[in-house]
Design a protein around this motif. Structure first.
Motif, PDB file in Angstrom:
ATOM      1  N   UNK A 156      44.927  14.633  48.295  1.00  0.00           N
ATOM      2  CA  UNK A 156      44.189  15.467  49.088  1.00  0.00           C
ATOM      3  C   UNK A 156      44.405  16.722  48.877  1.00  0.00           C
ATOM      4  N   UNK A 157      45.756  16.510  49.105  1.00  0.00           N
ATOM      5  CA  UNK A 157      46.340  18.094  49.254  1.00  0.00           C
ATOM      6  C   UNK A 157      46.385  18.851  47.962  1.00  0.00           C
ATOM      7  N   UNK A 158      46.628  18.053  46.806  1.00  0.00           N
ATOM      8  CA  UNK A 158      46.591  18.568  45.484  1.00  0.00           C
ATOM      9  C   UNK A 158      45.361  18.961  44.999  1.00  0.00           C
ATOM     10  N   UNK A 159      44.291  18.273  45.545  1.00  0.00           N
ATOM     11  CA  UNK A 159      42.953  18.750  44.986  1.00  0.00           C
ATOM     12  C   UNK A 159      42.601  19.822  46.041  1.00  0.00           C
ATOM     13  N   UNK A 160      42.970  19.789  47.209  1.00  0.00           N
ATOM     14  CA  UNK A 160      42.757  20.997  47.951  1.00  0.00           C
ATOM     15  C   UNK A 160      43.466  22.500  47.349  1.00  0.00           C
ATOM     16  N   UNK A 161      44.758  22.247  46.988  1.00  0.00           N
ATOM     17  CA  UNK A 161      45.307  23.368  45.983  1.00  0.00           C
ATOM     18  C   UNK A 161      44.640  23.779  44.809  1.00  0.00           C
ATOM     19  N   UNK A 162      44.095  22.742  44.185  1.00  0.00           N
ATOM     20  CA  UNK A 162      43.434  23.049  42.967  1.00  0.00           C
ATOM     21  C   UNK A 162      42.030  23.906  43.157  1.00  0.00           C
ATOM     22  N   UNK A 163      41.383  23.499  44.337  1.00  0.00           N
ATOM     23  CA  UNK A 163      40.268  24.302  44.496  1.00  0.00           C
ATOM     24  C   UNK A 163      40.650  25.715  45.126  1.00  0.00           C
ATOM     25  N   UNK A 164      41.720  25.833  45.858  1.00  0.00           N
ATOM     26  CA  UNK A 164      42.105  27.087  46.452  1.00  0.00           C
ATOM     27  C   UNK A 164      42.512  27.949  45.124  1.00  0.00           C
ATOM     28  N   UNK A 165      43.295  27.361  44.081  1.00  0.00           N
ATOM     29  CA  UNK A 165      43.593  28.169  42.797  1.00  0.00           C
ATOM     30  C   UNK A 165      42.325  28.748  41.998  1.00  0.00           C
ATOM     31  N   UNK A 166      41.684  27.532  42.059  1.00  0.00           N
ATOM     32  CA  UNK A 166      40.050  27.915  41.495  1.00  0.00           C
ATOM     33  C   UNK A 166      39.252  29.254  41.859  1.00  0.00           C
ATOM     34  N   UNK A 167      39.362  29.157  43.347  1.00  0.00           N
ATOM     35  CA  UNK A 167      38.736  30.163  44.174  1.00  0.00           C
ATOM     36  C   UNK A 167      39.365  31.615  43.955  1.00  0.00           C
ATOM     37  N   UNK A 168      40.827  31.606  44.170  1.00  0.00           N
ATOM     38  CA  UNK A 168      41.487  32.716  43.732  1.00  0.00           C
ATOM     39  C   UNK A 168      41.280  33.363  42.359  1.00  0.00           C
ATOM     40  N   UNK A 169      41.297  32.377  41.343  1.00  0.00           N
ATOM     41  CA  UNK A 169      41.108  32.739  40.151  1.00  0.00           C
ATOM     42  C   UNK A 169      40.065  33.423  39.890  1.00  0.00           C
ATOM     43  N   UNK A 170      38.731  32.792  40.355  1.00  0.00           N
ATOM     44  CA  UNK A 170      37.528  33.382  40.221  1.00  0.00           C
ATOM     45  C   UNK A 170      37.191  34.728  40.861  1.00  0.00           C
ATOM     46  N   UNK A 171      37.980  34.807  42.024  1.00  0.00           N
ATOM     47  CA  UNK A 171      37.992  35.969  42.879  1.00  0.00           C
ATOM     48  C   UNK A 171      38.624  37.200  42.166  1.00  0.00           C
ATOM     49  N   UNK A 172      39.571  36.896  41.453  1.00  0.00           N
ATOM     50  CA  UNK A 172      40.321  37.949  40.501  1.00  0.00           C
ATOM     51  C   UNK A 172      39.406  38.493  39.541  1.00  0.00           C
ATOM     52  N   UNK A 173      38.577  37.417  38.650  1.00  0.00           N
ATOM     53  CA  UNK A 173      37.865  37.784  37.712  1.00  0.00           C
ATOM     54  C   UNK A 173      36.420  38.549  38.259  1.00  0.00           C
ATOM     55  N   UNK A 174      36.227  37.971  39.375  1.00  0.00           N
ATOM     56  CA  UNK A 174      34.725  38.809  39.758  1.00  0.00           C
ATOM     57  C   UNK A 174      35.189  40.344  40.420  1.00  0.00           C
ATOM     58  N   UNK A 175      36.362  40.440  40.741  1.00  0.00           N
ATOM     59  CA  UNK A 175      36.983  41.694  41.347  1.00  0.00           C
ATOM     60  C   UNK A 175      37.047  42.607  40.305  1.00  0.00           C
ATOM     61  N   UNK A 176      37.519  42.182  39.017  1.00  0.00           N
ATOM     62  CA  UNK A 176      37.608  42.731  37.742  1.00  0.00           C
ATOM     63  C   UNK A 176      36.129  43.092  37.311  1.00  0.00           C
ATOM     64  N   UNK A 177      35.357  42.129  37.053  1.00  0.00           N
ATOM     65  CA  UNK A 177      34.058  42.396  36.930  1.00  0.00           C
ATOM     66  C   UNK A 177      33.065  43.476  37.489  1.00  0.00           C
ATOM     67  N   UNK A 178      33.339  43.491  38.740  1.00  0.00           N
ATOM     68  CA  UNK A 178      32.910  44.334  40.015  1.00  0.00           C
ATOM     69  C   UNK A 178      33.384  45.739  39.645  1.00  0.00           C
ATOM     70  N   UNK A 179      34.689  45.938  39.296  1.00  0.00           N
ATOM     71  CA  UNK A 179      35.003  47.236  38.865  1.00  0.00           C
ATOM     72  C   UNK A 179      34.351  47.794  37.682  1.00  0.00           C
ATOM     73  N   UNK A 180      34.479  46.993  36.483  1.00  0.00           N
ATOM     74  CA  UNK A 180      33.786  47.353  35.282  1.00  0.00           C
ATOM     75  C   UNK A 180      32.213  47.710  35.490  1.00  0.00           C
ATOM     76  N   UNK A 181      31.626  46.987  36.369  1.00  0.00           N
ATOM     77  CA  UNK A 181      30.137  47.200  36.722  1.00  0.00           C
ATOM     78  C   UNK A 181      30.086  48.446  37.289  1.00  0.00           C
ATOM     79  N   UNK A 182      30.995  48.983  38.322  1.00  0.00           N
ATOM     80  CA  UNK A 182      30.808  50.139  38.961  1.00  0.00           C
ATOM     81  C   UNK A 182      30.984  51.268  38.177  1.00  0.00           C
ATOM     82  N   UNK A 183      32.007  51.143  37.288  1.00  0.00           N
ATOM     83  CA  UNK A 183      32.182  52.184  36.139  1.00  0.00           C
ATOM     84  C   UNK A 183      30.998  52.353  35.168  1.00  0.00           C
ATOM     85  N   UNK A 184      30.386  51.279  34.783  1.00  0.00           N
ATOM     86  CA  UNK A 184      29.338  51.317  34.005  1.00  0.00           C
ATOM     87  C   UNK A 184      27.967  52.009  34.827  1.00  0.00           C
ATOM     88  N   UNK A 185      27.938  51.599  36.024  1.00  0.00           N
ATOM     89  CA  UNK A 185      26.940  52.325  36.797  1.00  0.00           C
ATOM     90  C   UNK A 185      27.055  53.867  36.950  1.00  0.00           C
TER      91      UNK A 185
END
Length: 274
Positions: A53-82
């Motif tokens: 269960x802990x491993x599954x939780x860690x995997x979900x947390x890692x997936x969230x962190x990874x997606x967060x970093x991607x969204x942060x970069x996409x948000x920055x790029x969209x702001x520059x484009x805007x």
């Protein structure tokens, strides 16, 4: 924030590795075991479930962190484009306004074919109750000279060039109390002198009118013509009329024809036939 997330990701990966090793050990212990080892495996089973269960939780947390970093970069790029898109829109709007002004100027040029114009943009303002002037983006290197009259594309008077430099010039506007311009009321022909009215910021005053002068609101006031101002340029419109301080003369308050609050571009009359 990005550095913080990177540190967290590293910690999560380390925890995941430890838990994975623990699961592997538990698996080895329970496979092909003796009865005694099976008892040990049974005792370890809850821990195995907990680790999984802990491993599954860690995997979900890692997936969230990874997606967060991607969204942060996409948000920055969209702001520059805007920001770039907004700049393009502002530029397009500025070009549209300039085209509209130049189209109106063509009409003024057709009505006064003896006028020669030089366009310039307003760079800054210096205005108070006692002074009204602006600096434009062209100077002597572009042919600007002191005494040139500045107008809008509609032939509305802005003021006079009173100081120059190679790449700049100062225009003292008609709102300045020091400016005096010979003028007349178009409808009646009454003559007077227009100057800035310091007691009422943003207004003009037409002085030296006859006491019995009949003046109406919105009567147009224009220049009478001189060596500085061509004839029939628009100065403003009557908003009120009163007796002057002597009681034997009358003056009219004028609303300036030019929109000084939104002035972007002016046109200098560099030559005309008096």
């Amino acid at each position: 924030m990005k550095n913080l997330l990177t540190g967290r990701v590293r910690l999560i990966l380390a925890i995941a590795m430890v838990l994975a090793i623990l699961l592997a050990v538990v698996g080895v212990v329970t496979q092909g075991a003796t009865p005694g080892e099976k008892v040990v495996g049974a005792l370890l089973s809850p821990f195995r479930s907990l680790a999984a269960g802990a491993v599954r939780g860690v995997e979900r947390a890692y997936d969230y962190m990874f997606r967060y970093e991607m969204l942060e970069e996409e948000n920055k790029a969209l702001k520059e484009k805007l920001a770039l898109m907004e700049e393009d829109i502002r530029s397009a709007q500025a070009f549209r306004r300039e085209n509209e002004r130049l189209t109106e100027l063509l009409g003024l040029k057709e009505a006064h074919d003896d006028y020669d114009f030089l366009s310039a943009y307003v760079a800054s303002w210096d205005a108070s109750n006692w002074k009204s002037a602006c600096t434009i983006s062209k100077g002597t290197s572009s042919g600007v000279e002191e005494g040139m009259c500045a107008v809008t594309e509609h032939g509305q008077v802005i003021g006079l060039v009173t100081a120059t430099g190679p790449g700049w010039a100062t225009i003292t506007t008609i709102l300045d109390p020091s400016m005096e311009i010979s003028a007349s009321i178009t409808a009646t022909g009454y003559n007077g002198v227009v100057q800035g009215f310091y007691e009422k910021n943003g207004a003009l005053r037409l002085n030296y009118l006859p006491t019995d002068a009949v003046i109406k609101n919105n009567d147009q006031v224009v220049t009478t013509g001189s060596t500085l101002y061509p004839k029939n340029l628009i100065l403003g419109y009557v908003s009120d009329a009163k007796l002057d301080e002597t009681g034997v003369g009358k003056y009219a308050l004028l609303r300036p024809a030019a929109d000084f609050d939104n002035l972007e571009q002016i046109f200098l009359i560099t030559n005309y036939v008096t």
